[in-house]
Design a protein around this motif. Structure first.
Motif, mmCIF file in Angstrom:
data_model
loop_
_atom_site.group_PDB
_atom_site.id
_atom_site.type_symbol
_atom_site.label_atom_id
_atom_site.label_comp_id
_atom_site.label_asym_id
_atom_site.label_seq_id
_atom_site.Cartn_x
_atom_site.Cartn_y
_atom_site.Cartn_z
ATOM 1 N N PRO A 38 0.814 -1.219 0.000
ATOM 2 C CA PRO A 38 0.000 0.000 0.000
ATOM 3 C C PRO A 38 0.845 1.266 0.000
ATOM 4 N N GLY A 42 6.531 1.959 2.435
ATOM 5 C CA GLY A 42 8.005 1.946 2.452
ATOM 6 C C GLY A 42 8.629 1.290 1.233
ATOM 7 N N LYS A 43 7.874 1.089 0.161
ATOM 8 C CA LYS A 43 8.419 0.459 -1.042
ATOM 9 C C LYS A 43 9.537 1.309 -1.649
ATOM 10 N N VAL A 70 18.076 9.842 6.384
ATOM 11 C CA VAL A 70 17.786 8.447 6.001
ATOM 12 C C VAL A 70 17.732 7.531 7.220
ATOM 13 N N GLN A 149 10.761 6.716 -8.150
ATOM 14 C CA GLN A 149 9.345 6.983 -8.397
ATOM 15 C C GLN A 149 9.193 8.402 -8.937
HETATM 16 P P1 ATP Z 1 3.721 4.878 -2.517
HETATM 17 O O1 ATP Z 1 3.075 3.646 -2.933
HETATM 18 O O2 ATP Z 1 2.786 5.966 -2.245
HETATM 19 O O3 ATP Z 1 4.828 5.302 -3.373
HETATM 20 P P2 ATP Z 1 5.707 3.913 -0.723
HETATM 21 O O4 ATP Z 1 5.461 2.561 -0.233
HETATM 22 O O5 ATP Z 1 6.673 4.031 -1.809
HETATM 23 O O6 ATP Z 1 4.356 4.608 -1.101
HETATM 24 P P3 ATP Z 1 7.607 5.315 0.769
HETATM 25 O O7 ATP Z 1 7.818 6.520 -0.008
HETATM 26 O O8 ATP Z 1 8.586 4.230 0.635
HETATM 27 O O9 ATP Z 1 6.145 4.786 0.457
HETATM 28 O O10 ATP Z 1 7.510 5.631 2.270
HETATM 29 C C1 ATP Z 1 7.348 6.878 2.683
HETATM 30 C C2 ATP Z 1 7.181 6.854 4.157
HETATM 31 O O11 ATP Z 1 8.393 6.673 4.791
HETATM 32 C C3 ATP Z 1 6.626 8.185 4.583
HETATM 33 O O12 ATP Z 1 5.473 7.963 5.382
HETATM 34 C C4 ATP Z 1 7.737 8.795 5.395
HETATM 35 O O13 ATP Z 1 7.244 9.510 6.514
HETATM 36 C C5 ATP Z 1 8.486 7.570 5.848
HETATM 37 N N1 ATP Z 1 9.853 7.909 6.139
HETATM 38 C C6 ATP Z 1 10.727 8.438 5.278
HETATM 39 N N2 ATP Z 1 11.934 8.634 5.924
HETATM 40 C C7 ATP Z 1 11.761 8.172 7.195
HETATM 41 C C8 ATP Z 1 12.608 8.071 8.333
HETATM 42 N N3 ATP Z 1 13.857 8.497 8.293
HETATM 43 N N4 ATP Z 1 12.111 7.541 9.466
HETATM 44 C C9 ATP Z 1 10.861 7.128 9.526
HETATM 45 N N5 ATP Z 1 10.045 7.194 8.494
HETATM 46 C C10 ATP Z 1 10.442 7.729 7.349
#
Ligand code: ATP
Ligand code: MG
Length: 752
Positions: A38, A42-43, A70, A149
């Motif tokens: 979803p 975190g993908k 990071v 992305q």
């Molecule tokens: P989408 O499908 O919308 O692209 P995704 O699975 O790719 O979503 P990510 O971009 O990987 O989602 O995750 C983003 C999340 O990671 C955000 O909610 C952000 O707050 C969190 N995030 C980013 N850096 C950190 C960090 N250093 N510590 C904790 N959380 C973090």
């Protein structure tokens, strides 16, 4: 080469240690890994982790404001992490990376305090090492090995110059460029070293020149000293040994005289004893005669005393003369300069004296100093050496007295003779004996005179010897002893003393030189030669590095040209495949093409993170080394979907842009495949039909590259050999789990 394992800990939402394994390659193609889940689970963080471990420095691409962003920042349920660590393991059995290991694990670690490290199979390395290694294995970490992305059409929106960097990456010239960059750094350092060494040389040179001059003078001095020593040896050798011989002869004569006198005295004594005997035999001694005889002895004694005194005075007069001659030696120049200096100083000092009496005294003193100097500078004329007048007067007086006494003695003798002749007949024997006695006394007197003369000679020679020893010791120092110890084999034919004086004067002109100068000269010259050699070596090093750069430039140009044309062809193929027609083209832009649009663009953008200043410096050296003239400074993309006429890229629709980008990336992958590729939702904008086409292309490209695909599209997922689901619970931490296609819901998210 292919990915085997990814391990993440404390990186973004992956707070816990999370590990992802990749399937091994199949004979015909590499397995495709799909990551689903979803929004916000975190993908993309996973893709970021791969990008990061490969050495990405751009904060923008990593979606952060500072590098520590990071590190997992904590959530409601879990505290923040102290460090982020990602390890990527690669199978290197095919030796794509030129390194001994068949399994390579690259690790990047970053701590909250900002310190970071890179490890290669647990050994610390530099970022540069990792970048070069990956570039050599054809992993273009910046551009297309990890396509983030929303970054798929980045290539389309970027400037032609940025695209040039992208194509450099794609055409596989990156390793050459890294090598070139390193060579330029080395060249810069060598130039700096050269400048430093040249500066040192410039500093040393004047000192060396002055030292050399002094050393030469010292050498000249040495040569003069050598001939001087030789001449001195000859001169003093002759003087000394002549003197020794004379002394010996005089001594011998003196001894002979002494012996003769002693012998005569013995005879005299015998005569006197005889006389006494005869006198005793006389019955009545004649008082008149006795008195005359007594008087005669007394006068004789007086005469002896006078003679002794006379001899003493003569000796003293002779000695003053010898001393005055032998004590004279030319004053050394230094002394003359000293005294003249003192006189000049004295004259200057006169101005300050106001008292007449004092002035008078000072003038007298100066006058005395100058006349003393004058006297010392002149060799005394033997005629001028006047003995003490008192002595002369005394000698005259003594002589006069002696004359008187001699006369007196004659008178007494005459008287005795007269007296004797009267009694001649009866006293013949006595008279005879007396006559013999007187004759003997006269002889002894003559002998004594001779001996005294010899004694004066002896004293003169001894005095001369003393003076010679002093002179030799002063001029010859230790060598004097040798000259006096051994008689020379030969003596100089002519007088070498004028030459000796000339050489001495020459030495005085040259002056004294510190013998340590020679040592310093040697050391300085050695250092100079060493540095000079270094300059040569550095010039050689610069030449060879310049050659390396030139060769790299040639390789870059050749490779780039070849690959670029191929990419262009493939681009057209994939474009037509995705669009079902249309046309597209990559166009190289030369400097003239872009001059109006963007001025002052630097052509080499391979190192976008190197600061502007740094690049400028590199530029100056590049120009110095006859810069490689890459006329291409940018790449333009022309794309016309079927049935349309537009050429401007920004007029394309979102989906069209995505398709064009996918066509381009696919073309690059076909021509110059990266061992692995991470694609984060590059298919997001595609309609269903195009998603299917894209899936087909993916399957085709997976022959050469290992794909990791983040997607929400089912058609794309269906191409995958393994599916990973990323989920996030309420505590804000990503979890990774393996899922099956059946478990995936329509929206592309894992059900569990
Ligand atoms: P989408 O499908 O919308 O692209 P995704 O699975 O790719 O979503 P990510 O971009 O990987 O989602 O995750 C983003 C999340 O990671 C955000 O909610 C952000 O707050 C969190 N995030 C980013 N850096 C950190 C960090 N250093 N510590 C904790 N959380 C973090
Ligand atoms: Mg995402």
């Amino acid at each position: 080469m292919h990915l085997t394992k990814l391990e993440i800990q404390g990186f973004k939402t992956f707070a816990k240690k999370t590990s992802l394994s990749f399937l091994p390659p199949k004979p015909d193609r590499s397995p495709i890994t799909a990551v689903v889940g979803p929004n916000g689970s975190g993908k993309s963080n996973l893709a970021d982790a791969i990008r990061w471990v490969l050495g990405e420095q751009s904060l923008k691409l990593l979606r952060g404001k500072q590098s520590q962003d990071v590190i997992f920042s904590g959530s409601e349920g879990k505290g923040r992490a102290g460090f982020a660590e990602v390890s990527l393991s690669l199978n290197n059995e095919d030796g794509a990376m030129p390194i001994e290991y068949s399994e390579v694990t690259i690790t990047r670690r970053l701590f909250r305090d900002g310190s970071s490290e890179y490890l290669l199979n647990d050994s610390k390395v530099r970022l540069n090492d990792i970048q070069l290694l990956l570039a050599q294995a054809n992993v273009g970490q910046r551009s297309y090995s990890v396509v983030g992305q929303g970054m798929i059409d980045h290539i389309l929106v970027s400037t032609p110059e940025e695209r040039k960097a992208f194509f450099d990456d794609a055409t596989g010239v990156k390793p050459f460029q890294i090598k070139r960059h390193n060579a330029i750094l080395k060249l810069k350092k060598t130039h700096q070293n050269l400048a430093d060494v040249e500066m040192l040389l410039r500093e040393i040179e004047p000192r060396l020149r002055s030292l050399k001059r002094q050393a030469n003078r010292l050498e000249k001095r040495g040569a003069i000293e050598e001939s001087l020593h030789m001449l001195e040896q000859q001169h003093y050798g002759k003087q000394w040994w002549d003197l020794v011989d004379s002394l010996e002869a005089v001594k011998k004569n003196f001894e002979t005289a002494d012996q003769e006198i002693a012998a005569e005295r013995t005879t005299l004594k015998a005569l006197e004893a005889e006389m006494e005997k005869i006198e005793k035999v006389e019955d009545e001694p004649d008082t008149g005669l006795v008195a005359l005889q007594a008087k005669y002895r007394e006068v004789q004694k007086k005469r002896r005393t006078l003679r002794d005194q006379q001899f003493q005075t003569e000796k003293e007069i002779e000695l003053t003369r010898v001393r005055a001659q032998s004590n004279w030696a030319p004053l050394p120049l230094i002394r003359i300069v000293e005294v003249v200096g003192a006189i000049v100083k004295g004259i200057k000092g006169l101005k300050n004296i106001s008292e007449a009496a004092e002035l008078h005294a000072e003038v007298d003193a100066i006058f005395k100093q100058s006349s003393d100097l004058h006297k010392k500078l002149q060799r005394p004329n033997p005629e001028d050496i006047k003995p003490d007048p008192k002595l002369v007067a005394r000698l005259a007086d003594l002589k006069k007295q002696a004359e008187g006494v001699t006369k007196e003695l004659g008178a007494v003798e005459k008287e005795i003779d007269g007296y004797v002749s009267k009694e001649k007949t009866d006293r013949t024997e006595l008279i005879q004996t007396q006559k013999v006695l007187r004759e003997k006394q006269r002889q002894i007197h003559l002998l004594e005179n001779r001996r005294n003369g010899l004694k004066i000679d002896l004293a003169r020679y001894e005095e001369r010897q003393g003076a010679l020893i002093r002179e030799m010791d002063e001029f010859m120092k230790d060598r004097a002893v040798n000259v006096r110890a051994q008689r020379p084999a030969s003596t100089p034919a002519e007088d070498v003393y004028p030459e000796i004086q000339r050489l001495r004067y020459k030495l005085e002109l040259i002056g004294g030189i510190d013998p340590e100068i020679i040592q310093e000269y040697e050391q300085t010259r050695e250092r100079f030669d060493f540095l000079d050699g270094q300059v040569g070596d550095l010039h050689k090093a610069i030449k060879s590095t310049e050659k390396v750069i030139e060769e790299l430039d040639e390789q870059i140009e050749k490779q780039s040209k070849k690959v670029f044309n191929k990419i262009n062809k493939e681009f057209e193929k994939y474009f037509k495949m995705l669009f079902g027609g249309g046309s597209c083209r990559l166009v190289k832009l030369t400097r003239e093409d872009t001059e109006e649009e963007s001025e002052g663009v630097t052509p080499d953008r391979a190192f976008a993170d190197t600061g502007e200043e740094q690049r400028e410096k590199d530029e100056t050296i590049e120009t110095k080394i006859k810069k490689h003239k890459d006329p291409v400074i940018g790449v333009d993309i022309q794309a016309t979907p079927p049935g349309k006429r537009l050429k401007a890229l920004n007029l394309l629709s979102g989906g069209e842009r995505a398709l064009t980008s996918i066509a381009l990336i696919s073309a690059i992958m076909a021509v110059n495949p990266s061992p692995f590729v991470v694609l984060d939702e590059v298919d997001a904008a595609l309609d269903e039909a195009n998603t299917i086409r894209f899936a087909g292309i993916l399957s085709e490209l997976s022959k050469n590259s290992q794909f990791v695909i983040i997607t929400h599209n089912r058609a794309t997922m269906e191409q995958a050999d393994v599916l990973y689901g990323v989920t996030m619970g309420t505590e804000g931490i990503s979890n990774l789990l393996s899922v099956h296609l059946e478990d995936v819901t329509q929206g592309g998210t894992a059900r569990r």
